[in-house]
Design a protein around this motif. Structure first.
Motif, PDB file in Angstrom:
ATOM      1  N   VAL A 587     -39.007   4.189  34.951  1.00 40.60           N
ATOM      2  CA  VAL A 587     -39.493   5.575  35.160  1.00 40.60           C
ATOM      3  C   VAL A 587     -40.876   5.750  34.546  1.00 40.60           C
ATOM      4  N   VAL A 590     -41.825   9.808  29.452  1.00 39.84           N
ATOM      5  CA  VAL A 590     -41.425  11.202  29.671  1.00 39.84           C
ATOM      6  C   VAL A 590     -41.755  11.979  28.400  1.00 39.84           C
ATOM      7  N   ARG A 602     -41.141  23.307  38.495  1.00 39.35           N
ATOM      8  CA  ARG A 602     -41.057  21.951  39.078  1.00 39.35           C
ATOM      9  C   ARG A 602     -42.169  21.680  40.091  1.00 39.35           C
ATOM     10  N   SER A 621     -43.403  14.845  38.131  1.00 40.81           N
ATOM     11  CA  SER A 621     -42.472  13.964  38.853  1.00 40.81           C
ATOM     12  C   SER A 621     -41.021  14.331  38.525  1.00 40.81           C
ATOM     13  N   SER A 622     -40.785  14.824  37.292  1.00 41.79           N
ATOM     14  CA  SER A 622     -39.423  15.251  36.938  1.00 41.79           C
ATOM     15  C   SER A 622     -39.473  16.344  35.874  1.00 41.79           C
ATOM     16  N   LYS A 624     -36.541  18.337  33.332  1.00 38.08           N
ATOM     17  CA  LYS A 624     -35.114  18.377  32.967  1.00 38.08           C
ATOM     18  C   LYS A 624     -34.879  19.223  31.731  1.00 38.08           C
ATOM     19  N   ASP A 629     -31.509  18.314  36.129  1.00 32.11           N
ATOM     20  CA  ASP A 629     -32.788  18.656  36.758  1.00 32.11           C
ATOM     21  C   ASP A 629     -32.863  20.174  36.883  1.00 32.11           C
ATOM     22  N   GLY A 642     -41.893  14.607  33.270  1.00 35.21           N
ATOM     23  CA  GLY A 642     -42.569  13.379  33.657  1.00 35.21           C
ATOM     24  C   GLY A 642     -43.747  13.707  34.554  1.00 35.21           C
ATOM     25  N   GLU A 644     -46.424  12.483  37.458  1.00 38.91           N
ATOM     26  CA  GLU A 644     -46.517  11.544  38.572  1.00 38.91           C
ATOM     27  C   GLU A 644     -47.605  10.492  38.333  1.00 38.91           C
TER      28      GLU A 644
END
Length: 665
Positions: A587, A590, A602, A621-622, A624, A629, A642, A644
């Protein structure tokens, strides 16, 4: 007779617009509206005809009903009822004012070609035409208010006869970088020239002190820094006569030194440079001169006009020379004021004291201030109960350039407000109430500061002659190139002027300078701090940030030519601080984040800031919360984020989330 509109002529001739329109059609004059302008020849012919008709009717039908109606109308024209309205008024309100049925008024409006319902607003001109049909004259509230304000200002602050002016002491502000010895220098000046303990804590408390040199007075202002100096100037207060710039000989020119120079130049105040700490082993006064010359302060020995005085606040060296130079510059300025008039001064600082109520420090600029005077300062008013000078003594009167602390105001006034003496308490209260009302109205309307979007319109109206720009960048190398490129964009109508430039984040000080000078802030690879962003919103300052220099040049060039059509507007959603980083296999890195302001969503775009310098811009990209999520994380919550295709995230970095909203052309 000059050209005149139909309704205006009808008014003059004592008849309704409809009657006049009928008469015009009889004469084959093609007129469609009451607002049409008539030629001189037509006006003369009509006047002659109607006057003749009046004479004949007066002789033949003196007792007729028609004649009575005309006499009544003429009487109404001579003794007109006057009503006052603003820029707009509803049909119902106008009907109430002119005492007619709203239905009747609507019919009259339809005849004029204006379709308006009972609760709809009509403009001032339409209201004037309709009201004139019923024998009323309409006056604008706004025009009357402006006239009253002008009369009020002229009564409060007026120019004195040159023969009544007498010399007054200079008012000096000491400015400079932190730790360059401003306070030590002021203390040295006071201890050398003021009876020791008399001034001590009181001087600090009152914010100004008086020093006597060769039987001449000098007033020194103790300001917390150039921010206060500028915030006062933003309110239109020009108190300072001379600025003393303190620069440490062992340290040289620092960012705050440059800011102080720009603030003093913007206020158009002569600068004297005090090169402090010359007693130190590593002191290098020549380097200070060299660095200041780059900022436009050229020493006299190098052919310039800036006075440089080497001093040591610690060893009390050069203090007398500095004071002599201040007196010399003051003498060249020929500072004068009339002491024999109603006083006018400026509030330096003000606070609420538990025991004494609102307390304000005032510098008297014109006239003599006495205990018992009724005064007005902004929206505060009152009668002066007591005055205390900079030595802590109670005094009865204060002459020009004298700093005093006053008691007796109704509320705490803002620093920079002008204080005026008025006839009595009633007058002071009346002016204060008017100002409060005006302030409420102004707060409802947004302050119109210069912005790139509205620049062309303001240039066309002649509101903008100089486009002031403040440039902030991440490195010094690009600043000069940016300044030159932007200043080359000047045209015949508008001159582009860089009033300040510096390295680092856009701060509150930059916003205050922009607000005072009506400037636009241009940032390269830097962002405003959170307090600066809030202040920019409050002060309505246009802050533009760019990653590419040519985009800025294109934007300003397009704005000057009136072709700037922004397609997207950036909306800041929130800011989060990176508190930890985690490497996750397959990944990447983060960030463990804490949302400080707003929210992170998001689908928002983000930029990564390190020391308020933009390191990266991209997408999320993420996002949480724990293992789930989520669509967004709100203020005060933690989460994982995260970026991208990007892994260089460090603890202490700031993530700013934003979206681009399309702006309709």
């Amino acid at each position: 007779m000059t050209k005149i509109r139909v309704y205006q002529l009808a008014k003059k001739l004592g008849m309704s617009s409809k009657e006049l329109m009928t008469k015009l059609h009889e004469l084959d004059v093609n007129i469609e509206s009451h607002m049409n302008t008539l030629e001189d020849e037509v006006v003369d012919l009509l006047t002659e005809l109607i006057n003749e008709e009046k004479d004949s009717k007066g002789k033949n039908n003196s007792n007729s009903k028609k004649s009575n109606v005309k006499d009544k109308r003429e009487e109404m024209q001579t003794e007109k009822n006057i009503i006052h309205i603003g820029k707009k008024i509803t049909v119902k309100d106008l009907a109430d004012k002119i005492k007619v049925n709203p239905t009747q008024l609507i019919s009259q409006l339809i005849a004029l070609g204006v379709m308006a319902a009972i609760n709809q607003e009509i403009d001032f001109d339409t209201a004037s035409i309709v009201a004139s049909e019923y024998g009323y004259e309409v006056k604008s509230i706004q025009v009357e208010e402006e006239e009253n304000e002008k009369i009020e200002e002229d009564l409060l602050d007026f120019e004195d006869d040159p023969e009544t002016l007498q010399p007054r002491p200079p008012i000096v502000t000491v400015m400079g970088h932190v730790d360059h010895g401003k306070t030590s220098l002021l203390d040295a000046i006071r201890k050398t020239n003021v009876t020791a303990r008399e001034a001590g804590g009181i001087t600090q408390h009152i914010g100004a002190s008086t020093v006597i040199v060769n039987d001449k007075k000098i007033v020194f202002l103790d300001t917390p820094g150039h921010e206060a100096f500028t915030s006062m100037r933003a309110r239109g207060a020009q108190v300072t006569d001379i600025a003393v710039l303190v620069v440490a000989a062992d340290d040289g020119v620092m960012p705050q030194t440059v800011e102080a120079i720009n603030h003093a130049k913007a206020a158009n105040v002569p600068i004297i440079v005090a090169v402090n700490k010359i007693d130190k082993y590593e002191a290098n006064p020549e380097r200070v001169k060299q660095e200041l010359a780059e900022h436009g302060l050229l020493p006299e020995e190098w052919g310039g006009d800036t006075i440089f005085v080497p001093v040591s606040a610690l060893k009390k060296q050069g203090i007398d020379e500095l004071l002599e130079m201040i007196l010399l510059v003051a003498e060249m300025q020929e500072l004068k004021a009339n002491p024999n008039r109603k006083a006018m001064g400026t509030i330096i600082e003000a606070k609420l004291d538990k025991g004494r109520g609102p307390v304000a420090t005032v510098i008297v600029q014109k006239g003599t201030l006495n205990v018992g005077d009724a005064v007005i300062a902004g929206t505060a008013h009152g009668r002066i109960r007591a005055m205390i000078d900079d030595k802590g003594k109670r005094i009865k009167k204060a002459t020009p350039s004298m700093p005093v602390e006053i008691l007796g105001l109704s509320e705490v006034p803002d620093a920079g407000e002008h204080l005026y003496v008025v006839e009595n308490d009633k007058k002071a209260r009346e002016i204060a109430e008017n100002r409060k009302e005006k302030l409420r109205t102004e707060q409802l309307k947004a302050t119109q500061k210069v912005s790139l979007d509205a620049l062309f319109e303001q240039i066309k109206k002649g509101e903008v002659k100089d486009l002031n720009i403040i440039v902030k960048a991440d490195v010094k190398g690009s600043i000069e190139a940016v300044k030159q490129a932007l200043e080359k964009l000047s045209t015949d109508e508008v001159k582009v002027k860089t009033i300040h430039s510096g390295v680092g984040a856009i701060t509150e000080s930059d916003i205050m300078l922009a607000s005072a000078s009506n400037a636009i802030i241009v940032g390269f690879n830097v962002r405003p701090t959170t307090p600066a962003m809030d202040l920019a919103k409050r002060e309505k300052v246009d802050v533009r940030t760019y990653r590419i220099i040519y985009n800025a040049i294109e934007d300003i060039e397009a704005a000057i030519k009136g072709m700037l059509e922004p397609e997207y507007k950036e909306v800041i959603l929130g800011r989060a601080e990176v508190r930890a980083t985690f490497k996750i296999p397959n990944v990447g890195v983060v960030a463990g984040i804490y949302v400080q302001q707003g929210k992170i969503t998001r689908n928002s775009k983000i930029r990564l800031l390190r020391d308020n310098v933009v390191i990266h811009e991209g997408n999320i990209s993420s996002l949480k919360r724990f293992k789930d999520d989520v669509r967004e994380i709100l203020t005060g919550y933690e989460g994982g984020l995260g970026i991208e295709n990007y892994n260089d995230i460090k603890e202490g970095d700031v993530i700013e989330a934003y979206t681009l909203e399309e702006v309709k052309r």
